[in-house]
Every structure is written in structure tokens, then in C-alpha cells.
Design a protein around this motif. Structure first.
Motif, PDB file in Angstrom:
ATOM      1  N   VAL A  51       0.776  -1.323  -0.037  1.00  0.00           N
ATOM      2  CA  VAL A  51      -0.108   0.087   0.012  1.00  0.00           C
ATOM      3  C   VAL A  51       0.710   1.282  -0.019  1.00  0.00           C
ATOM      4  O   VAL A  51       0.861   2.093  -0.574  1.00  0.00           O
ATOM      5  N   LEU A  52       1.875   1.100   0.782  1.00  0.00           N
ATOM      6  CA  LEU A  52       2.742   2.399   0.775  1.00  0.00           C
ATOM      7  C   LEU A  52       3.528   2.591  -0.330  1.00  0.00           C
ATOM      8  O   LEU A  52       3.580   3.726  -0.792  1.00  0.00           O
ATOM      9  N   PHE A  53       4.248   1.574  -0.829  1.00  0.00           N
ATOM     10  CA  PHE A  53       4.707   1.640  -2.313  1.00  0.00           C
ATOM     11  C   PHE A  53       3.880   2.228  -3.275  1.00  0.00           C
ATOM     12  O   PHE A  53       4.282   3.058  -4.343  1.00  0.00           O
ATOM     13  N   GLY A  54       2.671   1.594  -3.222  1.00  0.00           N
ATOM     14  CA  GLY A  54       1.666   1.910  -4.251  1.00  0.00           C
ATOM     15  C   GLY A  54       1.364   3.527  -4.181  1.00  0.00           C
ATOM     16  O   GLY A  54       1.188   4.075  -5.440  1.00  0.00           O
ATOM     17  N   MET A  55       1.189   4.071  -3.156  1.00  0.00           N
ATOM     18  CA  MET A  55       0.754   5.230  -2.855  1.00  0.00           C
ATOM     19  C   MET A  55       1.828   6.393  -3.278  1.00  0.00           C
ATOM     20  O   MET A  55       1.667   7.508  -3.706  1.00  0.00           O
ATOM     21  N   GLY A  56       2.966   5.948  -2.786  1.00  0.00           N
ATOM     22  CA  GLY A  56       4.304   6.557  -3.149  1.00  0.00           C
ATOM     23  C   GLY A  56       4.708   6.672  -4.646  1.00  0.00           C
ATOM     24  O   GLY A  56       4.649   7.836  -5.369  1.00  0.00           O
ATOM     25  N   SER A  57       4.328   5.655  -5.404  1.00  0.00           N
ATOM     26  CA  SER A  57       4.319   5.512  -6.806  1.00  0.00           C
ATOM     27  C   SER A  57       3.423   6.512  -7.289  1.00  0.00           C
ATOM     28  O   SER A  57       3.726   7.196  -8.445  1.00  0.00           O
ATOM     29  N   LEU A  58       2.200   6.551  -7.108  1.00  0.00           N
ATOM     30  CA  LEU A  58       1.263   7.384  -7.389  1.00  0.00           C
ATOM     31  C   LEU A  58       1.597   9.038  -7.353  1.00  0.00           C
ATOM     32  O   LEU A  58       1.474   9.705  -8.401  1.00  0.00           O
ATOM     33  N   ALA A  59       2.171   9.192  -6.204  1.00  0.00           N
ATOM     34  CA  ALA A  59       2.451  10.431  -5.815  1.00  0.00           C
ATOM     35  C   ALA A  59       3.673  10.905  -6.629  1.00  0.00           C
ATOM     36  O   ALA A  59       3.420  12.132  -7.277  1.00  0.00           O
ATOM     37  N   ALA A  60       4.516  10.204  -6.671  1.00  0.00           N
ATOM     38  CA  ALA A  60       5.751  10.092  -7.719  1.00  0.00           C
ATOM     39  C   ALA A  60       5.370  10.629  -9.172  1.00  0.00           C
ATOM     40  O   ALA A  60       5.853  11.264  -9.928  1.00  0.00           O
ATOM     41  N   GLY A  61       4.551   9.769  -9.891  1.00  0.00           N
ATOM     42  CA  GLY A  61       4.162   9.718 -11.330  1.00  0.00           C
ATOM     43  C   GLY A  61       3.372  11.307 -11.361  1.00  0.00           C
ATOM     44  O   GLY A  61       3.332  11.614 -12.570  1.00  0.00           O
ATOM     45  N   LEU A  62       2.670  11.641 -10.538  1.00  0.00           N
ATOM     46  CA  LEU A  62       1.799  12.819 -10.570  1.00  0.00           C
ATOM     47  C   LEU A  62       2.555  14.023 -10.070  1.00  0.00           C
ATOM     48  O   LEU A  62       1.804  15.279  -9.714  1.00  0.00           O
ATOM     49  N   ALA A  63       3.779  14.028  -9.588  1.00  0.00           N
ATOM     50  CA  ALA A  63       4.529  15.069  -8.877  1.00  0.00           C
ATOM     51  C   ALA A  63       4.742  16.521  -9.948  1.00  0.00           C
ATOM     52  O   ALA A  63       4.859  16.157 -11.042  1.00  0.00           O
ATOM     53  N   GLY A  64       4.453  17.449  -9.437  1.00  0.00           N
ATOM     54  CA  GLY A  64       4.444  18.766 -10.308  1.00  0.00           C
ATOM     55  C   GLY A  64       5.855  19.325  -9.887  1.00  0.00           C
ATOM     56  O   GLY A  64       5.999  20.633 -10.597  1.00  0.00           O
ATOM     57  N   SER A  65       6.781  18.785  -8.908  1.00  0.00           N
ATOM     58  CA  SER A  65       8.123  19.502  -8.861  1.00  0.00           C
ATOM     59  C   SER A  65       8.834  18.743  -8.199  1.00  0.00           C
ATOM     60  O   SER A  65       8.391  17.578  -8.011  1.00  0.00           O
ATOM     61  N   ALA A  66      10.106  19.087  -8.298  1.00  0.00           N
ATOM     62  CA  ALA A  66      11.182  18.389  -7.681  1.00  0.00           C
ATOM     63  C   ALA A  66      11.107  17.997  -6.237  1.00  0.00           C
ATOM     64  O   ALA A  66      11.232  16.927  -5.767  1.00  0.00           O
ATOM     65  N   ALA A  67      10.644  18.963  -5.263  1.00  0.00           N
ATOM     66  CA  ALA A  67      10.327  18.494  -3.901  1.00  0.00           C
ATOM     67  C   ALA A  67       9.301  17.602  -3.624  1.00  0.00           C
ATOM     68  O   ALA A  67       9.374  16.728  -2.773  1.00  0.00           O
ATOM     69  N   GLN A  68       8.174  17.644  -4.571  1.00  0.00           N
ATOM     70  CA  GLN A  68       7.181  16.668  -4.471  1.00  0.00           C
ATOM     71  C   GLN A  68       7.657  15.304  -4.811  1.00  0.00           C
ATOM     72  O   GLN A  68       7.062  14.360  -4.393  1.00  0.00           O
ATOM     73  N   LEU A  69       8.407  15.194  -5.825  1.00  0.00           N
ATOM     74  CA  LEU A  69       8.971  13.965  -6.237  1.00  0.00           C
ATOM     75  C   LEU A  69       9.933  13.434  -5.352  1.00  0.00           C
ATOM     76  O   LEU A  69       9.925  12.164  -4.939  1.00  0.00           O
ATOM     77  N   ILE A  70      10.946  14.055  -4.529  1.00  0.00           N
ATOM     78  CA  ILE A  70      11.641  13.603  -3.651  1.00  0.00           C
ATOM     79  C   ILE A  70      10.884  13.224  -2.429  1.00  0.00           C
ATOM     80  O   ILE A  70      11.100  12.121  -2.027  1.00  0.00           O
ATOM     81  N   ALA A  71       9.775  13.920  -2.004  1.00  0.00           N
ATOM     82  CA  ALA A  71       9.027  13.171  -0.748  1.00  0.00           C
ATOM     83  C   ALA A  71       8.556  12.124  -1.160  1.00  0.00           C
ATOM     84  O   ALA A  71       8.193  11.126  -0.535  1.00  0.00           O
ATOM     85  N   ALA A  72       7.611  11.900  -2.522  1.00  0.00           N
ATOM     86  CA  ALA A  72       7.352  10.621  -2.934  1.00  0.00           C
ATOM     87  C   ALA A  72       8.045   9.503  -2.908  1.00  0.00           C
ATOM     88  O   ALA A  72       7.727   8.337  -2.585  1.00  0.00           O
ATOM     89  N   ARG A  73       9.365   9.831  -3.519  1.00  0.00           N
ATOM     90  CA  ARG A  73      10.414   8.821  -3.542  1.00  0.00           C
ATOM     91  C   ARG A  73      10.683   8.364  -2.048  1.00  0.00           C
ATOM     92  O   ARG A  73      11.129   7.106  -1.610  1.00  0.00           O
ATOM     93  N   ALA A  74      10.673   9.209  -1.201  1.00  0.00           N
ATOM     94  CA  ALA A  74      11.099   8.783   0.333  1.00  0.00           C
ATOM     95  C   ALA A  74       9.834   7.902   0.693  1.00  0.00           C
ATOM     96  O   ALA A  74      10.140   6.944   1.268  1.00  0.00           O
TER      97      ALA A  74
END
Length: 615
Positions: free
Chosen positions: A122-145
Motif C-alpha cells: 500500500v505504501l509503495f503504491g501510494m508513493g508511486s502514484l504521488a511520484a508519477g503525478l509530482a509537479g515539482s522536484a520537492a514533491q518527487l523527492i518526498a514521494a520517493r522517500a
């Protein structure tokens, strides 16, 4: 005087005694073939389907360590990411994952491996969804974490589940398949990333995880049995906090060392903080009754030999493969996708030898100490061939890659087998956490140290016009002519050769050290001896032995195996697993740190029947 006899219990009025044929048979003992502890017990009925599911999950987790390598130009252009942003996008995943592995494994043992597997998905899937829809580098870094949190749970639980569902006869092959999938994920990352980016935008490399996660959630909920440690005790929150802080700080220092310099304050402070945290962690674990990781394990020669092999094989492999990707791109002029395709024979060799069971048969026939030593020697030979002839025709590079694949296919499962075989089976999650943590640390150190060897050799051979250049492109930009450009390229190739040879020496030394320690543990590979050489305290996997196993040591970046030919005869004082109906697995005998004996029914003393049970 007649002995006193107890009166016979009469059946209640209106009932008839049950015929002998209808009475339930006494429960089979450990020597009965149907008992989960017996060497010939096959394991869970759906074990191969479950293995397919957990390997699919593992493949996705390992792919995300390398899939971003081909997306860096797209991220830079579309998100406006700086070089520092790109480094954090890549490192956030590995950093969080490495810091949580020990705690994740202990948590899975305590609260249930299936439960933590589903949570990780569940956590990995939610992080992948957030990473794929990230609109900035900061959002992508948080999603990858966030993806790193899920990945830590998945790496440890998939490994622990494999240990629980297979009987001793098939377990080495299952471990080999688990190891092969890890190597395949490392090599396939750039290839998969390149194929996705050729048709879609950069976010698709994360969104492709979603269907896999949904399928794995459904399959794991139906197929995977719940197992846990019935004697886990209360959570060790201080130990978990110290392990997370210590490992995160230390891995951060290792990752940023090559960039900032090993003597810079920004590297030394986290390194000292991490070491201090891990020292406090070790002190605390010696005092608490329910530790995250029992420090007494390190008094077991079998465990010490196995973890020595994990660190050094991942040190040499991670560093040498990192240098190889640079050789393929900077010296041969390939793209990341072409580099991934060039490395594919290495991964395919690992897959072929483990899926066909060749590695498992060698481990059963010769014992893990011999297989580890020989496998790491062949792996070191492969590194040496790549270093000495890899910059010529592809045939020379291919021969080195094939040797590397053979050595990795033999050594990795045997090392994981040794690590997990030296830990009680009810602590399978903690054992998986140790294995994965050391693999992460070894690979990170390999990249950092062998990268430093490359940089030192390269800078020492640079012409005066390019002196002080930090990279090959920078040095080439300062070249005065074609002759000087050729000299700079030769200097970089010499640095790569030196670094790869250093990695080969580290792997060879690790194989010799691990094999020596494992043989000393039991005289014949660790058979049935504890840390002090006393027979019967622990058992190692061999031909047909019903004992603990492990999973593959890490292969490649961020991913991530002896025992003698027969089992020892010592009794198993460890607490049996709490397994749902339908699940079956053979508990491993604990080694040096003795686990208090416990009954299969929690809360009932060992030996006597519980209330309402048959006598």
C-alpha cells in the motif's frame, strides 16, 4: 500394596464411545514426515505461486533503484530540477529504505509478515502514484522517500515469507530464484525505463507500478499465510529509533562522500553521528529483553562469516558494476539504455543458473562454504577480465560478464543461506533486515570507495591543462586538441581499470574470509555447532537438512547468501512459528543466542497438554 489407579472416565448418558477408527490420530512428532519440522516436508501447498507473487514485488522494488537513470534529462527539462535535486530524487529512495530495513524486519516478526507485506504494498503504491503525478522536484523527492518506506517493508517481508513457506529440500532453489530476480531487476531498470520513456512522459515510469501493486495485493491477501514470532514481546522502540537514526546518518555520509569530499564537515558530522547512534544501539540491544537485533549473534562464527561475505560481495559488486556503467557510457559512448542492454548477459546468466536449480544443487552437494568461496573467486575473475579487456571488443566484455553472472549465481544464494541459517526461523524478518541492511551498506561503500579509487587514479594521470577536473566531461572540455583528448580518455580508462581490480580483490578476500569462518564454525561448513564450537546448538543447511535458510544477498545498486552437507543433530529450543492453517514451514534451529523454549500454543508451558486437549 497395589498401586493407586485413577478411575476411568465414563461417557455421558445417551452417548456412545467413538470408534477407534474415528478418533483423531495423535499429532505427528518432529520425526514424522508430515510434521513441518521434518526434512522431507514439502512446505505450503501454494508455495510456488506465492514465490511468483513475492518475486514480482521484489522485481518492482529493485527496478526503482535504477529505472531513473534514463529519466534524468527528462526530469531536468520538465521539472526544472537542478543537479542537487536529481541526486536527492535518486538518493531519497535508497536512504530511507536503508535506514528502515532493520526495524522493518523486526516489525514483521512481531506483527505478522503478511500484514507488513500488505502494508508495504500500500505504501509503495501510494508513493508511486504521488511520484508519477509530482509537479515539482520537492514533491518527487518526498514521494520517493515514501516509496522507500514501502520498499523497506517489502524487501524484508518477501524474504521472510520465502523462508516460511518452503521445506528444506526446495528452499535453496527458492532462495536462488529470489536472488536471480534481484539481479534481473538491477540490469533491467535502464532497459524498462528507456522503453517506457520512448512512448510516454517521465511520470509513467512510476505509474507502471500501480497495476503490479494492485495485483500483488489481491494475490498476497489470498495466497500468503500469516506468520509471526509468538515470543516477540513488547516493541523495542528505543532500539528501533537508534537503528533508524544511526543507519540513515551513516548511509547519508557514504552517499554524499564522493560529492562533497570525505574530509568535509557535511560528511564527517553525519558519519560520526551515525557511528555514535549505532554504538548506542548495540549497547541498548545488550540490555533490553526483546531486542530488534540480538548482539550475541555476532559471537556466532557462522553468522559472522556470512555477514562478512554479504558486505564484501556487495562492496565489490556494487562498486565494480557502478564503474562498469561508466565504462560503457563514457568509454564506449553508449546511452544508459544501451548500457543496460550490454549488462543484460550478466543478469540472464544469474537467472538461468538459479531458475534451473543448478546453484541449489551445488549448495546441497558441496556445502555453502565451498560454494561461497568458489563463487566469489569466479566473480572476482569476471571483474578482472572486464577491467583488463573490457574496453576492447565486446567479446572480451561479454566473457567477463558471463563469469560475473556465474559467480554471482553461486555465491549470492549461499551467502543468504548462511545468514538466515544462523538466525532462528521465528526471527526471519530480523534476519532479512540484517541481510538487506548490510547489502545496502556494502554496495554504498563500494560505490564510494571504488569511485574514490577511480577519481584518484584519473586525476593523477591528467595532463596539466585538465588538472583539477572533477569529471571526464569537464576534463575533455579543457583539452587543447585531439591528442590531449585521447590522453584524458586513456587516463579515465586507467582509473576504471584500477577501481575494478580493487573490487575484484575485495570480492576474492570476502570469499576466502567467509569460507574460512564458516568452516571454522563447524569444521565442515558450520554443521551443528554454535559460536563456541559446541555441537548441536545450531544447524546449517545442507543436503536434505531441515534448517533455516535465507535469501539472496543484494545484487546491484540498492538491492539486494553456509552450511555443511548435512544437518546437525542438536535439539531446537527455539519458539515455533505461529502459522495460520494451511501454512507450513520448518523452523530453523537457533544458534548462539538461545531463544527461550515456547509451546506451539502461546502461553502454555512446553510439554504438557492444554486445557481440553487430548492426552
Amino acid at each position: 500394596m497395589q498401586p493407586e489407579t485413577k478411575p476411568q472416565r465414563r461417557p455421558a448418558p445417551g452417548t456412545r464411545p467413538r470408534p477407534a477408527a474415528d478418533r483423531p490420530a495423535p499429532e505427528a512428532g518432529p520425526d514424522h514426515p508430515d510434521h513441518p519440522d521434518h526434512p522431507d516436508h514439502p512446505g505450503h501447498p501454494a508455495r510456488w505461486l506465492i514465490l511468483a507473487v513475492v518475486c514480482l514485488v521484489e522485481l518492482v522494488v529493485v527496478l526503482d533503484n535504477t529505472v531513473l537513470n534514463v529519466a534524468i534529462p527528462s526530469l531536468t527539462a520538465e521539472l526544472g530540477a537542478s543537479t542537487a535535486d536529481i541526486q536527492w530524487v535518486i538518493n531519497a529512495y535508497a536512504l530511507v529504505q536503508a535506514g528502515l530495513l532493520l526495524t522493518a524486519g523486526s516489525t514483521a516478526d512481531r506483527y505478522g509478515r503478511k500484514r507488513m507485506l500488505l502494508t508495504g504494498l500500500v505504501l509503495f503504491g501510494m508513493g508511486s502514484l504521488a511520484a508519477g503525478l509530482a509537479g515539482s522536484a520537492a514533491q518527487l523527492i518526498a514521494a520517493r522517500a515514501g516509496m522507500g518506506v514501502g520498499a523497506a517493508l517489502l524487501l524484508t517481508t518477501t524474504l521472510a515469507v520465502v523462508l516460511q513457506i518452503f521445506g528444506a529440500a526446495e528452499r535453496p532453489k527458492a532462495i536462488g530464484i529470489w536472488a536471480a530476480v534481484s539481479a534481473l531487476g538491477f540490469a533491467a531498470g535502464p532497459v524498462v525505463g528507456g522503453l517506457v520513456l520512448s512512448h510516454y512522459w517521465w511520470g509513467a515510469i512510476f505509474l507502471v507500478n500501480i497495476p503490479v501493486v494492485l495485483f500483488a495485493l489481491a494475490a498476497a491477501a489470498v495466497l500468503v499465510p500469516e506468520t509471526s514470532d509468538p515470543a516477540a514481546g513488547r516493541p523495542d522502540l528505543p532500539g528501533a529509533a537508534l537503528s533508524v537514526v544511526g543507519m540513515t546518518a551513516l548511509v547519508y555520509a557514504v552517499i554524499t562522500g564522493p560529492e562533497h569530499g570525505w574530509t568535509s564537515v557535511s560528511v564527517l558530522l553525519p558519519a560520526l553521528f551515525g557511528v555514535a547512534g549505532l554504538v548506542l544501539f548495540a549497547v541498548w540491544e545488550r540490555r533490553t529483553p526483546h531486542p530488534v537485533l540480538d548482539p550475541r549473534l555476532f559471537r556466532d562464527r557462522r553468522f559472522t562469516g556470512a555477514v562478512t561475505g554479504v558486505v564484501l560481495i556487495t562492496f565489490g559488486s556494487g562498486g565494480a558494476l557502478y564503474l562498469l556503467t561508466q565504462q560503457l557510457q563514457f568509454i564506449r559512448g553508449g546511452t544508459p539504455l544501451e548500457a543496460g542492454l550490454a549488462i543484460a548477459p550478466f543478469a540472464l546468466t544469474v537467472v538461468a543458473l538459479n531458475f534451473t536449480g543448478v546453484s541449489a544443487r551445488l549448495i546441497r552437494g558441496f556445502g555453502p562454504p565451498t560454494v561461497i568461496t568458489c563463487g566469489m573467486a569466479v566473480l572476482a575473475a569476471g571483474f578482472a577480465v572486464v577491467a583488463l579487456v573490457g574496453d576492447g571488443h565486446y567479446g572480451g566484455l561479454l566473457s567477463g560478464l558471463l563469469l560475473m553472472g556465474v559467480g554471482c549465481a553461486f555465491a549470492n544464494p549461499a551467502i543468504a543461506e548462511a545468514v538466515m541459517g544462523s538466525i532462528p526461523k521465528e526471527k526471519a524478518g530480523a534476519g532479512a533486515g540484517v541481510n538487506s541492511t548490510l547489502a545496502e551498506l556494502g554496495a554504498g561503500l563500494g560505490v564510494a570507495v571504488l569511485g574514490a579509487v577511480l577519481a584518484s587514479r584519473f586525476s593523477g594521470l591528467l595532463p596539466a591543462s585538465a588538472a583539477g577536473a572533477d569529471s571526464l566531461p569537464e576534463a575533455l572540455g579543457r583539452a587543447a586538441g585531439e591528442a590531449e583528448r585521447a590522453r584524458i580518455t586513456s587516463a579515465f580508462a586507467a582509473g576504471l581499470e584500477t577501481g575494478q581490480l580493487a573490487g575484484a580483490v575485495a570480492v576474492l578476500a570476502g570469499g576466502c574470509a567467509a569460507g574460512y569462518l564458516l568452516r571454522r564454525a563447524g569444521g565442515d561448513g558450520g554443521r551443528g555447532r554454535d559460536a563456541d564450537g559446541a555441537p548441536g546448538a545450531g544447524r546449517a543447511v545442507g543436503a536434505g537438512a531441515a534448517v533455516g535458510t535465507g535469501a539472496a544477498a543484494g545484487s546491484g545498486s540498492g538491492s539486494h547468501t553456509g552450511a555443511g552437507p548435512a544437518a546437525g543433530s542438536g535439539p531446537d529450543p527455539g519458539a515455533p512459528e505461529a502459522v495460520e492453517p494451511g501454512a507450513s514451514a520448518a523452523p530453523a534451529a537457533p544458534t548462539a543466542p538461545a531463544v527461550p523454549a515456547a509451546s506451539a500454543v502461546p502461553g502454555r508451558p512446553e510439554g504438557g497438554p492444554g486445557r481440553g486437549e487430548r492426552r
